[in-house]
Design a protein around this motif. Structure first.
Motif, short mmCIF file in Angstrom:
data_model
loop_
_atom_site.label_atom_id
_atom_site.label_comp_id
_atom_site.label_asym_id
_atom_site.label_seq_id
_atom_site.Cartn_x
_atom_site.Cartn_y
_atom_site.Cartn_z
N ILE A 24 42.49 -6.16 19.85
CA ILE A 24 41.60 -5.09 19.40
C ILE A 24 40.39 -4.93 20.31
O ILE A 24 39.77 -3.87 20.34
N TYR A 25 40.07 -5.97 21.10
CA TYR A 25 38.93 -5.90 22.01
C TYR A 25 39.30 -5.36 23.39
O TYR A 25 38.44 -5.25 24.26
N ASN A 26 40.58 -5.04 23.61
CA ASN A 26 40.96 -4.30 24.80
C ASN A 26 40.15 -3.00 24.81
O ASN A 26 40.01 -2.34 23.78
N TRP A 54 33.40 -10.56 22.84
CA TRP A 54 34.42 -9.65 22.33
C TRP A 54 35.71 -9.89 23.10
O TRP A 54 36.03 -9.19 24.07
N THR A 55 36.46 -10.87 22.69
CA THR A 55 37.69 -11.24 23.40
C THR A 55 38.66 -11.88 22.43
O THR A 55 38.26 -12.43 21.39
N CYS A 56 39.94 -11.81 22.76
CA CYS A 56 40.96 -12.50 21.97
C CYS A 56 41.25 -13.89 22.53
O CYS A 56 42.00 -14.66 21.92
N ASP A 57 40.67 -14.21 23.68
CA ASP A 57 40.82 -15.57 24.21
C ASP A 57 40.18 -16.55 23.24
O ASP A 57 39.08 -16.31 22.71
N GLY A 58 40.86 -17.65 22.99
CA GLY A 58 40.32 -18.67 22.10
C GLY A 58 40.47 -18.33 20.63
O GLY A 58 39.87 -18.99 19.78
N THR A 59 41.27 -17.30 20.31
CA THR A 59 41.55 -16.94 18.92
C THR A 59 43.05 -17.16 18.67
O THR A 59 43.84 -17.28 19.61
N PRO A 60 43.48 -17.19 17.41
CA PRO A 60 44.91 -17.40 17.14
C PRO A 60 45.79 -16.33 17.78
O PRO A 60 45.49 -15.14 17.74
#
Length: 558
Positions: A79-81, A249-255
């Motif tokens: 979603i942060y793309n 605002w990143t998906c890195d480090g998230t499930p």
């Protein structure tokens, strides 16, 4: 459904000092699996945001309809793309409902701990708070699976569970024909309302099912609305202001898709309340369908002359049922014509006093479209200039301009959630055969018959307002072709309006000098059998096809 892989992007931006806002009190949730309001259908789309979101949004907007999107944070895409951030903002600004489908689409009933379930909800609350400045009031559990514990956790986070009562099966292997058959079953069942599941991530849904469904349901007189609208509840716990993008605002480090925090993932579970920027220290944020009136005349509305880029912004009579060009919503600092992609604009960034305002396609970080909405003023953020009613004149077509802020009456605007027009305003419509007989809707209700009755001066049941392609009565109902049945002899009714051009096809009419023709085909409003007896319900019938209308199809406005 979760794909086998997803794209992850780290987004960089300036940091923002953030303050915690006091949220609404939270309560035990409802579990909604059907709509409540008659004649409403809510089409809901899961698993985005994805590449088809903007297309689906545009199709609904063009039809004067609304959709609901249940989004993940890290599923088919992150979603942060930057593209997804833009698409989410775009759909929200168009008035569609944005709700949670949890962060990674993990099955919440698969033995997860409470902390893992809360984390899946928290991360979506955080994403929506950051990108849109809203906290969702709905969460749809992945696969539709939930239990009492999940209900209670959602309730503790102020969210109700959103289910459905019809499933197209578009993500479960159904062919397009099978999904279309489901829509046809809804019509055949003559349902009072429907809450339907689709998936935003399926190309055929975006390209084939969406236009099919919109046309089918609107042609049968249904209102296509958000899930919150079909229930008569609020879509969000709170509405504040978007945050400034940062490197967090990143998906890195998230499930990852289908995964959860804790355990072997090494990801810390988040269970608190996300940072939320309220408007208590800033300027008030209008909700969708706000109307701006010059202080000198509350019956006039700030209006975009059309929905085309470059259209003038001017004063016009407020329309009782509301008009697309007169209702506005705030997206960030932009003042957007509700349901379109057009924003209030200072053309060319011309700072000179007297520069006339227009609308143009909304673009991010466009200084010419950034406004501070005060309690009674609309100020351009570039300099000390305000939206000004030129010369203080309140006649139709008077242009709006910018002028150095003075605090004077020409720059004072009142804001309402409705157009502020009495339902008792309008014109009477009489058949050519009798000036003492009026086109009437004796009952203000969906499905009420449109008949002829003896004229009664000032009767709300006989006063019609011509708003672009609609004929409005009681300030909220439109002349409507029953079930969209385009055949001679179909009787006419009234139904809740979808305002303005491009709305419900059953409510679109071309008003000529002495005829009223349905915009969807060569049919005219017809005095059934030429009978003037009170209670005779009017119909449509094939128009004469010549410059001389049939006698039963002559109508006069006064």
């Amino acid at each position: 459904m979760s794909p086998s892989s997803t794209l992850m992007f780290a987004l960089l931006g300036a940091s923002l000092a953030q303050g915690q806002a006091l949220l609404k009190s939270r309560s035990t949730p409802m579990v909604y699996d059907s709509c409540k309001n008659s004649n409403d259908i809510a089409l809901t789309f899961d698993d985005g945001p994805y590449i088809y979101l903007r297309s689906i949004s545009d199709q609904f907007t063009a039809a004067g309809a609304k959709a609901t999107f249940f989004m993940n944070g890290n599923n088919w895409d992150c979603i942060y793309n930057s593209d997804r951030i833009s698409d989410v903002k775009y759909a929200y600004a168009a008035g569609h409902q944005i709700s949670s489908h949890t962060w990674s689409h993990a099955d919440l009933t698969s033995g997860l701990t409470n902390a893992q379930i809360e984390d899946a909800m928290y991360r979506m609350e955080e994403a929506f708070s950051r990108i849109l400045g809203v906290l969702p009031a709905f969460v749809r559990p992945p696969y539709g699976d939930y239990n009492t514990n999940i209900e209670n956790i959602a309730g503790g986070r102020g969210q109700s569970l959103a289910m459905w009562d019809w499933d197209t099966g578009d993500a479960d292997g159904n062919t397009t024909a099978q999904s279309e058959a489901l829509y046809n079953d809804v019509i055949s069942a003559k349902v009072k309302n429907a809450l339907i599941l689709e998936h935003e991530t399926e190309e055929t849904t975006a390209t084939t099912l969406v236009p099919y469904a919109i046309n089918l349901f609107q042609s049968h007189g249904y209102n296509l609305v958000t899930m919150a609208q079909c229930l008569g509840v609020e879509p969000y716990q709170a509405i504040g202001i978007p945050q400034t993008q940062t490197s967090s605002w990143t998906c890195d480090g998230t499930p990852d898709p289908g995964d959860v925090c804790g355990g072997s993932s090494g990801i810390t579970c988040e269970t608190g309340t996300p940072t939320f920027l309220s408007t208590t220290t800033g300027t008030p944020t209008p909700t969708p369908s706000q109307y701006f009136h010059p202080s000198a005349d509350s019956t006039k509305c700030l209006t975009a002359a059309s929905d085309a880029s470059g259209a003038a912004v001017e004063l016009e009579d407020c329309v009782a049922a509301g008009s697309t060009g007169q209702s506005w919503t705030v997206s960030g600092n932009a003042l957007q014509v509700y349901g379109t992609s057009q924003c209030l604009t200072v053309p060319g960034g011309n700072t000179a006093d007297g520069t006339q305002l227009q609308i143009s396609t909304c673009t991010s970080n466009n200084a010419n479209q950034e406004w501070t909405i005060g309690s009674s003023t609309i100020q351009w953020t570039v300099e000390d200039s305000c939206v000004d009613n030129t010369g203080g004149v309140t006649t139709d077509g008077n242009p709006a301009q910018i002028w150095g802020c003075t605090g004077g009456p020409n720059q004072a605007w009142t804001r309402t959630t409705g157009p502020g027009v009495s339902s008792g305003s309008g014109e009477t419509i009489t058949p050519g055969a009798s000036s003492s007989t009026c086109l009437s809707a004796p009952t203000a209700a969906n499905g009420a018959a449109v008949v002829v009755e003896p004229c009664a001066s000032g009767s709300a049941s006989q006063l019609w307002t011509h708003d672009k392609n609609t004929l409005v009565i009681y300030g909220a109902y439109c002349l409507d072709l029953t079930n969209g049945d385009a055949a001679s002899g179909t009787l006419l009714q009234i139904w809740s309006c979808t305002p303005g051009e491009g709305g419900n096809a059953n409510q679109q009419w071309t008003v000529g000098s002495d005829t009223i023709e349905w915009a969807g085909g060569d049919f005219c409003v017809d005095l059934t059998n030429g009978v003037l007896t009170a209670g005779n319900q009017v119909q449509i019938w094939s128009c004469s096809g010549t410059s001389t209308p049939y006698a039963n199809q002559i109508w006069n406005f006064s």
